[in-house]
Scaffold this motif. Structure first.
Motif, mmCIF file in Angstrom:
data_model
loop_
_atom_site.group_PDB
_atom_site.id
_atom_site.type_symbol
_atom_site.label_atom_id
_atom_site.label_comp_id
_atom_site.label_asym_id
_atom_site.label_seq_id
_atom_site.Cartn_x
_atom_site.Cartn_y
_atom_site.Cartn_z
ATOM 1 N N PRO A 1 -35.701 -23.822 41.162
ATOM 2 C CA PRO A 1 -34.922 -22.792 40.474
ATOM 3 C C PRO A 1 -33.545 -22.669 41.139
ATOM 4 C CG PRO A 1 -37.120 -21.990 41.054
ATOM 5 C CD PRO A 1 -36.939 -23.300 41.755
ATOM 6 N N VAL A 2 -32.571 -22.212 40.405
ATOM 7 C CA VAL A 2 -31.210 -22.109 40.956
ATOM 8 C C VAL A 2 -31.188 -21.180 42.165
ATOM 9 C CG1 VAL A 2 -28.819 -21.457 40.467
ATOM 10 C CG2 VAL A 2 -30.162 -22.681 38.747
ATOM 11 N N VAL A 3 -31.973 -20.091 42.137
ATOM 12 C CA VAL A 3 -31.968 -19.183 43.285
ATOM 13 C C VAL A 3 -32.435 -19.890 44.555
ATOM 14 C CG1 VAL A 3 -32.135 -17.009 42.023
ATOM 15 C CG2 VAL A 3 -34.233 -18.274 42.560
ATOM 16 N N LEU A 4 -33.379 -20.822 44.433
ATOM 17 C CA LEU A 4 -33.815 -21.554 45.626
ATOM 18 C C LEU A 4 -32.807 -22.619 46.024
ATOM 19 C CD1 LEU A 4 -37.695 -21.896 45.291
ATOM 20 C CD2 LEU A 4 -36.308 -20.043 46.249
ATOM 21 N N ARG A 5 -32.061 -23.175 45.066
ATOM 22 C CA ARG A 5 -30.958 -24.072 45.426
ATOM 23 C C ARG A 5 -29.927 -23.325 46.274
ATOM 24 N NH1 ARG A 5 -29.927 -26.529 39.324
ATOM 25 N NH2 ARG A 5 -32.158 -26.474 38.777
ATOM 26 N N LEU A 6 -29.693 -22.071 45.927
ATOM 27 C CA LEU A 6 -28.732 -21.272 46.694
ATOM 28 C C LEU A 6 -29.268 -20.955 48.088
ATOM 29 C CD1 LEU A 6 -27.567 -18.947 43.808
ATOM 30 C CD2 LEU A 6 -26.153 -20.643 44.978
ATOM 31 N N GLN B 1 -28.649 -15.744 55.565
ATOM 32 C CA GLN B 1 -27.468 -15.145 56.183
ATOM 33 C C GLN B 1 -26.456 -14.799 55.101
ATOM 34 O OE1 GLN B 1 -26.775 -14.503 59.802
ATOM 35 N NE2 GLN B 1 -25.624 -13.141 58.446
ATOM 36 N N PRO B 2 -26.432 -13.542 54.646
ATOM 37 C CA PRO B 2 -25.436 -13.171 53.647
ATOM 38 C C PRO B 2 -24.035 -13.171 54.245
ATOM 39 C CG PRO B 2 -26.617 -11.235 54.404
ATOM 40 C CD PRO B 2 -27.281 -12.421 55.042
ATOM 41 N N GLY B 3 -23.051 -13.221 53.372
ATOM 42 C CA GLY B 3 -21.665 -13.249 53.838
ATOM 43 C C GLY B 3 -21.011 -11.894 53.924
ATOM 44 N N LEU C 1 -15.957 -25.075 50.440
ATOM 45 C CA LEU C 1 -16.386 -24.075 49.467
ATOM 46 C C LEU C 1 -17.878 -23.795 49.634
ATOM 47 C CD1 LEU C 1 -14.575 -25.375 46.240
ATOM 48 C CD2 LEU C 1 -13.752 -23.704 47.923
ATOM 49 N N TYR C 2 -18.265 -22.560 49.382
ATOM 50 C CA TYR C 2 -19.670 -22.179 49.456
ATOM 51 C C TYR C 2 -19.902 -20.960 48.568
ATOM 52 C CZ TYR C 2 -17.898 -18.749 52.844
ATOM 53 O OH TYR C 2 -17.201 -17.731 53.451
ATOM 54 N N PRO C 3 -21.148 -20.678 48.185
ATOM 55 C CA PRO C 3 -21.422 -19.568 47.262
ATOM 56 C C PRO C 3 -21.240 -18.209 47.920
ATOM 57 C CG PRO C 3 -23.231 -21.156 47.305
ATOM 58 C CD PRO C 3 -22.358 -21.468 48.457
ATOM 59 N N ASP C 4 -20.770 -17.275 47.150
ATOM 60 C CA ASP C 4 -20.712 -15.876 47.552
ATOM 61 C C ASP C 4 -22.131 -15.331 47.504
ATOM 62 O OD1 ASP C 4 -20.098 -13.203 47.942
ATOM 63 O OD2 ASP C 4 -19.017 -12.950 46.059
ATOM 64 N N MET C 5 -22.658 -14.908 48.660
ATOM 65 C CA MET C 5 -23.996 -14.321 48.736
ATOM 66 C C MET C 5 -23.902 -13.053 49.562
ATOM 67 S SD MET C 5 -26.492 -17.598 49.325
ATOM 68 C CE MET C 5 -25.928 -19.260 48.945
ATOM 69 N N VAL D 1 -23.689 -14.439 41.336
ATOM 70 C CA VAL D 1 -23.688 -14.172 42.780
ATOM 71 C C VAL D 1 -25.103 -13.778 43.195
ATOM 72 C CG1 VAL D 1 -22.799 -12.688 44.626
ATOM 73 C CG2 VAL D 1 -21.272 -13.464 42.797
ATOM 74 N N LEU D 2 -25.652 -14.467 44.183
ATOM 75 C CA LEU D 2 -26.987 -14.129 44.665
ATOM 76 C C LEU D 2 -26.874 -12.971 45.644
ATOM 77 C CD1 LEU D 2 -29.996 -14.751 44.667
ATOM 78 C CD2 LEU D 2 -29.613 -16.336 46.563
ATOM 79 N N GLY D 3 -27.487 -11.870 45.291
ATOM 80 C CA GLY D 3 -27.485 -10.696 46.150
ATOM 81 C C GLY D 3 -28.625 -9.798 45.740
ATOM 82 N N TRP D 4 -29.088 -8.976 46.652
ATOM 83 C CA TRP D 4 -30.163 -8.056 46.337
ATOM 84 C C TRP D 4 -30.073 -6.827 47.219
ATOM 85 C CZ3 TRP D 4 -31.342 -13.011 48.304
ATOM 86 C CH2 TRP D 4 -31.834 -13.073 49.603
ATOM 87 N N GLY D 5 -30.851 -5.822 46.866
ATOM 88 C CA GLY D 5 -30.831 -4.569 47.590
ATOM 89 C C GLY D 5 -31.764 -4.585 48.781
ATOM 90 N N VAL D 6 -31.325 -3.952 49.856
ATOM 91 C CA VAL D 6 -32.142 -3.788 51.058
ATOM 92 C C VAL D 6 -31.997 -2.342 51.517
ATOM 93 C CG1 VAL D 6 -31.827 -6.186 51.765
ATOM 94 C CG2 VAL D 6 -30.284 -4.438 52.667
ATOM 95 N N GLY D 7 -32.871 -1.930 52.402
ATOM 96 C CA GLY D 7 -32.727 -0.615 53.001
ATOM 97 C C GLY D 7 -31.583 -0.593 53.988
#
Length: 872
Positions: free
Chosen positions: A37-42, A79-81, A197-201, A217-223
């Protein structure tokens, strides 16, 4: 797999004379890469870029090993950016950092060494309340009141932006954090100092952070606690996720909105018990959705139980970026990168997924969801049937409908970030105005867009006046009603409620409608699209069947039906073409950012924050120390509370207005605050004494130990007395008795607020035993050193029948704790009987284990900071 150090190569290309390079992932991994899946490619790209040596090789092998079964128990580091926060999640996090700086100084360490290493953007969007409405100066009045009420907290935020590196504050009026992310912050593709170049995460301390998934953009919510570990340079460890593929076919029919699709997706995915999986949308139907529509669907990922709701990059993504003012050079770079790295949408591809469901877009209809959960989907004309099934017999004489629409709010980033939805609402308002329709006096109306640019494009399209004519003046640019900042109900509604004559209902374009979420006195709310909100506001009666009955009747007796008001797709297109200008988005944001009232707030210039002992907004928290200690071990504990299913973070730590007749109000008034101007609970998240008392303070929360107890009370086993929860907890502490909590399914559903866990730690709760946990709250519990335990299949708080006087023995020593380990539990009944079971530690990674052994995130950060650097 061969050592990746030897395999890494870069694709190099030129755009407009500028040289670029990126990891050549298709060349590195061949056909198997496109099976992911694209999310796992990222995630694969992230691992390659941020790991080294054997650790990188192991992660790559694990990601490709996932293909065999579509699932994996392996962990990888992410490791998010960058980190995104809002004011009421950033305040407690920054208070923790200020307190950690104090602890460092007291240990003889320069406090200025503690700084975030990643960029942290803070949006001040969660404190705007709808006090003024249905008047042209409503936005100005509400913003002025917000700045007055929250001045002390805002001065603290300004201190943090000066004292801490990499912290940037976006002031009130600049919009909602997720809209800001879409329009201003997201680069989609980044360029490093080395030109690669690299993806914005990214991650965000709000559960609706996945909204940015709608533009690739791959991102998600955390506490907030997990975010603290990340901002100080620790990667976040996650089990390689299961990925649910949602195949979209066909296209939405005329009149059906992105809101209807988002609510349909929520219902479908909750029906298969999605809980923490990544969701990715694929198939030919994706290409028919605009990026704005995709963002609506992605935003509701937490409502459908997912970590992400990801849409790959395609031409619609680029069109959105162009619409919001990105440069052509940047857009070309994104397009080239996506194609060369194989992360662009291929509508004909079917990657490997853990599970696939299919949604035919042409079968989605106009819907509402509610009246208490976003996954409860209904045709929009069935509200009468739903409400009639409730047990309510009104007293006579109010002159209002039995179920009046008391609040009608076009609110939330979910449905106000897509210009198409706001324009549709404006066109419906125009037709209503032309027909002479007015909203009944008992309906509180509001329009709170996610972006200040909305005022520009709505005005240019001539729709602002039409919206105002039916009561939907802009009340400000913030979260407002969606998060419970709906302000007071109209006087007529409150009086009729007190007389038992009505059961008021909210109609809103938000993402949640839990009991008490929208307003503490409302337990019914329907989620719907912005134009439908206006239609229900005009009707004024939540029981009106708008699929058959008129919305209103004109002064001359002519019925006006919804079909007469609903805008044509061509009219929406024409209004968008007239209203939208790419330059508006940057310009409006710049103007709002320069708010002189914000700039005038004075703040300290010291590396340590000067706490005020008399403050009721900001206090140094007691848990910000290196020696908090682990709560693991073998112990017998009293149940502090026993709860049922669907306990939300609003139950655990309310965010809405502080009731003036509450124990929390008494505490604040005793310290000099005005009982009739206490603001909202969320504004007090910098004061641990207030928030500890606020824990579990909810009218709709039922404590099975004492179901008829007053709000915020529990039964103290030793004395047999009903006591405020925090007092009972203190008595157990004085008696040196441990306490735990029992709960049902989906414990901690809702927002990302860390105080939902911090309050439990301050009450002394050592473990939570639940049927299941929502993802972010599970993480927050671990971040506070509280052990989450899943009960065995078929075992619930009800079947256990735990009563006051029973004790729960847990055997979870620190040295044997491991991910998903079986933990022996015994119920020691007050009558001498003993029941035994094995719970499962809801611990997913080795980082979770470390945090629990350390006592939580804050002791871990302090320990790492105080640890001497290795000698060269």
């Amino acid at each position: 797999m061969e050592n990746t150090n030897a395999l890494l190569r870069h694709a190099r290309f030129t755009l407009d004379g500028a040289a670029h390079a990126c990891l050549d992932l298709p060349a590195l991994f061949g056909a198997d890469y496109f099976r992911l899946p694209v999310v796992l490619r990222l995630l694969l790209e992230n691992a390659l870029r941020n790991m080294q040596g054997d650790e990188r090789d192991t992660a790559v092998a694990a990601l490709f090993g996932w293909l065999a079964h579509g699932t994996s128990d392996a962990e990888i580091a992410f490791q998010p950016g960058r980190v995104l926060m809002h004011d009421t999640t950033s305040t407690p996090a920054l208070v923790d950092i200020a307190a950690m700086r104090d602890a460092l100084a007291e240990a003889g360490v320069d406090p200025a060494v503690l700084n975030p290493v990643l960029p942290v953007d803070v949006s001040v969007d969660h404190s705007l309340a709808v006090e003024a409405y249905a008047r042209p100066d409503a936005a100005t009045r509400n913003l002025d009141l917000e700045l007055r009420r929250n001045a002390e907290r805002y001065r603290f935020l300004r201190w943090a932006s000066k004292a801490l590196s990499n912290v940037r504050i976006h002031p009130p009026g600049t919009g909602i954090m997720h809209t800001i992310n879409l329009e201003q912050l997201a680069s989609v593709v980044c360029q490093g100092d080395d030109g690669i170049l690299y993806p914005d995460m990214m991650i965000g301390t709000d559960s609706h952070t996945p909204m940015v998934n709608g533009i690739g953009v791959l991102g998600w919510g955390v506490g907030g606690l997990e975010a603290q570990t990340v901002m100080f340079g620790m990667p976040t460890l996650l089990r390689i996720p299961d990925v649910i593929g949602v195949r979209l076919t066909g296209a939405l029919t005329a009149g059906v909105t992105a809101t209807d699709l988002a609510l349909t997706v929520t219902q479908r995915l909750r029906a298969i018990d999605v809980s923490g999986e990544f969701v990715e949308f694929f198939g030919p139907g994706v290409s028919t959705l605009s990026a704005g529509s995709r963002c609506v669907v992605a935003n509701m990922a937490p409502e459908y139980g997912a970590t992400t709701g990801y849409f790959p990059i395609d031409g619609e993504t680029l069109a959105y970026l162009r619409q919001t003012g990105r440069t052509e050079a940047h857009i070309a770079r994104i397009a080239a990168y996506a194609e060369r790295t194989g992360i662009a949408l291929d509508p004909d591809a079917t990657p490997r997924y853990t599970r696939v469901i299919e949604i035919a877009l042409d079968r989605v209809q106009m819907h509402v969801a509610g009246p208490k959960r976003p996954q409860d989907l209904h045709p929009f004309g069935q509200t009468r049937a739903i409400l009639s099934a409730l047990d309510f017999t009104p007293a006579a004489g109010s002159g209002l409908p039995r179920y009046p629409v008391a609040i009608a709010a076009i609110t939330s980033c979910t449905n106000t970030s897509d210009p198409r939805l706001l324009v549709a609402a404006g066109l419906l308002a125009r037709k209503a105005r032309q027909a002479g329709l007015r909203v009944p006096a008992w309906v509180k109306t509001s329009l709170g867009p996610g972006s200040p640019a909305a005022a520009d494009y709505l005005a240019r399209a001539g729709l602002l006046d039409d919206l105002a004519a039916v009561g939907f003046d802009i009340v400000g640019y913030g979260c407002t009603t969606c998060i419970g900042n709906s302000g007071p109900l109209p006087d007529g509604v409150r009086e009729a409620m007190a007389a038992g004559a009505i059961h008021p209902v909210a109609a809103l374009s938000g993402n949640r409608n839990f009991t008490g979420r929208i307003h503490p006195d409302l337990d019914l709310g329907f989620l719907m699209s912005p134009p439908l909100v206006i239609a229900f506001a005009l009707a004024g009666d939540a029981e009106r069947d708008l699929s058959r009955e008129p919305v209103q009747t004109t002064a001359d007796g002519q019925p006006v039906h919804l079909r007469d008001l609903w805008p044509d797709e061509a009219d929406i297109d024409a209004a968008l073409a007239l209203g939208l200008r790419p330059a508006d988005f940057r310009a409006a944001f710049k103007v709002a950012s320069a708010n002189p009232a914000w700039q005038a707030l004075q703040s300290p210039d010291t590396p340590r924050f000067p706490w005020d002992a008399a403050s009721t907004a900001l206090r140094r928290p007691p848990f910000a120390s290196a020696g908090a200690g682990s709560q693991l071990g073998r112990y017998a504990a009293h149940p502090l509370l026993v709860l049922g299913d669907d306990v939300t973070t609003d139950h655990l730590s309310p965010a809405s207005a502080i009731p003036p007749d509450s124990l929390i109000a008494d505490f604040l008034v005793a310290r000099g605050d005005d009982r009739h101007d206490l603001n909202v609970f969320a504004s007090r998240r910098g004061n641990w004494e207030v928030m500890m008392r606020a824990a579990f303070y909810s009218k709709s929360l039922s404590n099975l130990l004492c179901p008829d107890a007053p709000v915020g009370h529990t039964l103290h086993a030793g004395s047999g007395r009903l006591e405020p929860i925090w007092e009972a907890a203190e008595h157990y502490r004085q008696e040196q008795q441990a306490v735990v909590l029992l709960a049902g399914a989906r414990f901690g559903t809702g927002s990302s607020r860390d105080w939902a866990a911090k309050g439990q730690r301050l009450l002394g709760i050592r473990a939570v035993l639940a049927v299941s946990f929502e993802r972010i709250h599970r993480s927050n519990l671990i971040g506070m050193g509280i052990l989450p335990l899943r009960l065995p299949e078929g075992v619930t708080p009800t079947t256990l029948g735990v009563r006051s006087g029973d004790r729960i023995e847990i055997d979870a020593p620190a040295d044997t704790l491991a991910p998903r380990i079986a933990v022996p539990v015994r119920i020691l009944r007050a009558d001498g009987r003993v029941d035994a079971l094995h719970a499962t530690a809801a611990v997913e990674t080795q980082l979770d284990v470390r945090l629990l052994r350390m006592g939580g995130v804050i002791p871990a950060i302090l320990s790492d900071t105080l640890r001497p650097s290795p000698t060269p």
